[in-house]
Design an enzyme around this catalytic site. Structure first.
Site, PDB file in Angstrom:
ATOM      1  N   CYS A  70       0.948  -1.311   0.114  1.00  0.00           N
ATOM      2  CA  CYS A  70      -0.055   0.142   0.179  1.00  0.00           C
ATOM      3  C   CYS A  70       0.912   1.313   0.214  1.00  0.00           C
ATOM      4  CB  CYS A  70      -0.888  -0.091   1.037  1.00  0.00           C
ATOM      5  SG  CYS A  70      -1.666   1.528   1.547  1.00  0.00           S
ATOM      6  N   CYS A  77       0.251   3.811   2.672  1.00  0.00           N
ATOM      7  CA  CYS A  77       0.520   3.479   3.805  1.00  0.00           C
ATOM      8  C   CYS A  77       2.003   3.630   4.224  1.00  0.00           C
ATOM      9  CB  CYS A  77       0.278   1.895   4.207  1.00  0.00           C
ATOM     10  SG  CYS A  77      -1.109   1.321   3.968  1.00  0.00           S
TER      11      CYS A  77
END
Length: 172
Positions: A97, A100
């Site tokens: 991600c 993230c």
């Protein structure tokens, strides 16, 4: 470390005939010589809790503030998050991600800035899907805030540090 310095000071002022025991990570270590203290502290570099006993009397029971983001998973969730007496921030993330990875340094900064006031954890949703499902995590990154074992707030997406700081301030 402050605890290490204190312990060395106590050790030098205590006779070698005294029973000196310190307990860390659930393991007890009896110090019987000056050389043993050096070996012991090589092992203590990452300790977070210390209990010091001299002649079976508790002299010191201290915890150091953890100033980095720790990993939590399905099996450690209840103990580390729900059982915490300190407010908790949990970053739900995954290695693939991009957002993230963008928010990770911000979470690291918050862990350092609020050390001792809040615990910061990260949970990899790929490795711990049960907890992510239990809390309805459908988008990552998602940051959840807990106080006294209860979910209090959430932030979804890669947000500015100020947004997360505001939430932290609300719960400490």
């Amino acid at each position: 470390m402050a605890l290490e310095s204190l312990f060395k000071s106590i050790h030098t002022k205590t006779s070698l005939s005294s029973s000196i025991v310190f307990i860390f990570k659930g393991k007890a270590c009896l110090l019987t010589s000056k050389s043993r203290i050096q070996e012991s502290f090589a092992e203590l570099n990452s300790f977070t809790s210390l209990v010091l006993l001299i002649e079976n009397h508790v002299l010191l029971h201290a915890r150091e503030a953890v100033n980095e983001v720790q990993v939590v998973n399905d099996s450690s969730w209840d103990e580390l998050v729900i059982g915490s007496e300190t407010p908790v921030l949990v970053d739900f993330w995954a290695p693939w991600c991009g957002p993230c990875r963008m928010i990770a340094p911000i979470i690291d900064e918050l862990a350092k800035e609020y050390a001792g006031k809040i615990k910061c954890y990260k949970l990899n949703t790929d490795e711990s899907p049960n907890t992510a499902t239990k809390y309805g995590i459908r988008s990552i990154p998602t940051v959840l805030f807990f106080k006294n074992g209860e979910r209090k707030d959430s932030v979804i997406g890669a947000v500015p540090k100020a947004t997360l700081s505001e939430k932290v301030e609300k719960y400490i």
